[in-house]
Design a protein around this motif. Sequence first.
Motif, PDB file in Angstrom:
ATOM      1  N   HIS A 167     -46.897  51.248 -50.446  1.00  0.00           N
ATOM      2  CA  HIS A 167     -47.686  52.235 -49.692  1.00  0.00           C
ATOM      3  C   HIS A 167     -47.266  52.238 -48.227  1.00  0.00           C
ATOM      4  O   HIS A 167     -47.392  51.236 -47.536  1.00  0.00           O
ATOM      5  CB  HIS A 167     -49.185  51.912 -49.767  1.00  0.00           C
ATOM      6  CG  HIS A 167     -50.013  52.808 -48.905  1.00  0.00           C
ATOM      7  ND1 HIS A 167     -50.207  54.143 -49.193  1.00  0.00           N
ATOM      8  CD2 HIS A 167     -50.675  52.594 -47.739  1.00  0.00           C
ATOM      9  CE1 HIS A 167     -50.951  54.695 -48.257  1.00  0.00           C
ATOM     10  NE2 HIS A 167     -51.253  53.781 -47.356  1.00  0.00           N
ATOM     11  N   HIS A 211     -46.379  55.165 -44.639  1.00  0.00           N
ATOM     12  CA  HIS A 211     -46.268  56.492 -44.033  1.00  0.00           C
ATOM     13  C   HIS A 211     -45.013  56.376 -43.165  1.00  0.00           C
ATOM     14  O   HIS A 211     -45.105  56.074 -41.970  1.00  0.00           O
ATOM     15  CB  HIS A 211     -47.497  56.818 -43.184  1.00  0.00           C
ATOM     16  CG  HIS A 211     -48.802  56.503 -43.877  1.00  0.00           C
ATOM     17  ND1 HIS A 211     -49.448  57.407 -44.685  1.00  0.00           N
ATOM     18  CD2 HIS A 211     -49.561  55.380 -43.898  1.00  0.00           C
ATOM     19  CE1 HIS A 211     -50.556  56.856 -45.174  1.00  0.00           C
ATOM     20  NE2 HIS A 211     -50.638  55.621 -44.704  1.00  0.00           N
ATOM     21  N   HIS A 257     -55.715  56.505 -50.424  1.00  0.00           N
ATOM     22  CA  HIS A 257     -56.371  55.354 -49.787  1.00  0.00           C
ATOM     23  C   HIS A 257     -57.745  55.191 -50.449  1.00  0.00           C
ATOM     24  O   HIS A 257     -58.450  56.176 -50.638  1.00  0.00           O
ATOM     25  CB  HIS A 257     -56.603  55.619 -48.294  1.00  0.00           C
ATOM     26  CG  HIS A 257     -55.347  55.766 -47.488  1.00  0.00           C
ATOM     27  ND1 HIS A 257     -55.022  56.923 -46.832  1.00  0.00           N
ATOM     28  CD2 HIS A 257     -54.351  54.889 -47.226  1.00  0.00           C
ATOM     29  CE1 HIS A 257     -53.869  56.751 -46.183  1.00  0.00           C
ATOM     30  NE2 HIS A 257     -53.442  55.532 -46.411  1.00  0.00           N
ATOM     31  N   HIS A 278     -55.183  49.799 -50.564  1.00  0.00           N
ATOM     32  CA  HIS A 278     -56.218  48.993 -49.919  1.00  0.00           C
ATOM     33  C   HIS A 278     -57.174  48.336 -50.919  1.00  0.00           C
ATOM     34  O   HIS A 278     -57.005  47.180 -51.235  1.00  0.00           O
ATOM     35  CB  HIS A 278     -56.977  49.757 -48.828  1.00  0.00           C
ATOM     36  CG  HIS A 278     -56.063  50.207 -47.729  1.00  0.00           C
ATOM     37  ND1 HIS A 278     -55.296  49.329 -47.010  1.00  0.00           N
ATOM     38  CD2 HIS A 278     -55.749  51.439 -47.279  1.00  0.00           C
ATOM     39  CE1 HIS A 278     -54.562  49.999 -46.136  1.00  0.00           C
ATOM     40  NE2 HIS A 278     -54.812  51.291 -46.279  1.00  0.00           N
ATOM     41  N   ASP A 306     -48.232  49.759 -45.363  1.00  0.00           N
ATOM     42  CA  ASP A 306     -48.910  50.872 -44.709  1.00  0.00           C
ATOM     43  C   ASP A 306     -47.987  51.393 -43.600  1.00  0.00           C
ATOM     44  O   ASP A 306     -46.844  50.954 -43.481  1.00  0.00           O
ATOM     45  CB  ASP A 306     -50.291  50.464 -44.182  1.00  0.00           C
ATOM     46  CG  ASP A 306     -51.298  51.623 -44.281  1.00  0.00           C
ATOM     47  OD1 ASP A 306     -50.878  52.791 -44.399  1.00  0.00           O
ATOM     48  OD2 ASP A 306     -52.516  51.366 -44.212  1.00  0.00           O
TER      49      ASP A 306
HETATM   50 ZN   LIG Z   1     -52.006  54.307 -45.475  1.00  0.00          ZN
END
Ligand SMILES: [Zn+2]
Length: 416
Positions: A55, A57, A202, A239, A291
């Motif tokens: 995961h 970005h 998320h 998460h 993340d």
């Molecule tokens: Zn994220």
Amino acid sequence: MSLAVTGTQLDGEPAGLRAEDGVIAELGPAVEPRDGDELIDAAGLLLSPPLVNGHTHAAMTLFRGYGDDRPLMEWLEKWIWPAEAKLEPEDVYWGTRLAAMEMIRSGTTRFFDMYWHGTEVARAVADAGIRAVVSTVMIDHLDPADGEKQRPEALELLDRLAEVGALVTPGFAPHGIYTVSGESLRWIAETAADRQLPVQIHLAETEDEVSECLARNGKTPARYLDELGFLGPRTALAHCVWIEREDFELVAERGATVVTNPAANMKLAVGRAFPYPAAAGAGVALGLGTDGVSSNSNLDMLEEVKLFALLQKHATGDPSVLPAAEALAIARGARSPLLAGTPLEPGAPADFLLLRAGDPELSVGGLEGDLVYAASGSVVDTTVVAGRVLMRGRVVPDAEEIVAEVRARAARLTAD
Ligand SMILES: [Zn+2]
């Protein structure tokens, strides 16, 4: 296209590897190069499976250090979202190129991305030669009509992503249950099932998210998503910090993957450790992610796996929890069919690393323990994806141009 790696070691034994057309053709002590092979003399280097970032970005490398040390909602609303409003598609291309370079340098060969301007993400992924699940992102601010308006564009993007090539897998990425309406989530679940696409969201990152979900929907986040038909083997839940055992059992029953992001959770102070013993005890498929860079602040999965293991030991008061071999398997994507880490075996994709056996961090001790507790991504010498050498001797092509582009663009995006 063919590649031969000679003189390396695998699990303490001499080894060689040949790749043809992006696939491992031969592996073992007696592998010999053939005419036309690209040659890598790997003396002093250890053959290793790569890491999977479950995961991230990626293009948020543009915002490294921006809004550090602030609470999650303030960080999103006052810093990140206003800066993202200035994003141009080309910014996302270069931000993703920098992320890909950072991942290649630290041993990650595949990542699950959630970011705007998916065609630019995909272009960067293809140019970098790395693999990624690239997403069509959705936020409708809980307004189903707004979500419905976005559907044609979302479908069009999926079609365009499917044309990029084998390195890019198209997917859906609704941001979260507090930013995307139930109607949109149900539509995404149905469309993803029809098209057999991965979906990431998320979930239960903060305690507030859980209490809001209980107030609005009368059920926990996992049960709410399940009622929408959202939980299945192609779903990744990022998460899941504030989830209890019985909901992990539901997630396991549906075959969904949970991706934990310990550095981001600690940096944004979400209030407790991911309940790994409950998730593992329930049999949940697990992955590890960094993340985005702005909540981490890097993409180094060998640093992440250390934080993962140490946080679990610290939180449980039990140093035997999450031993190194298991933490490393999770970081390699080997504990989730969706993350699908690539094993080192003939017929598997030729995605692998060569690690510097003589670096201090790897020079004494067992390899798994050293990789989890001692090393950072700097021990990676060579990164290969689909039989193509993306880094050799820690040199990635185009590095200076990528850094210069991102510096200039980051300055513009974060200017007042
Ligand atoms: Zn994220």
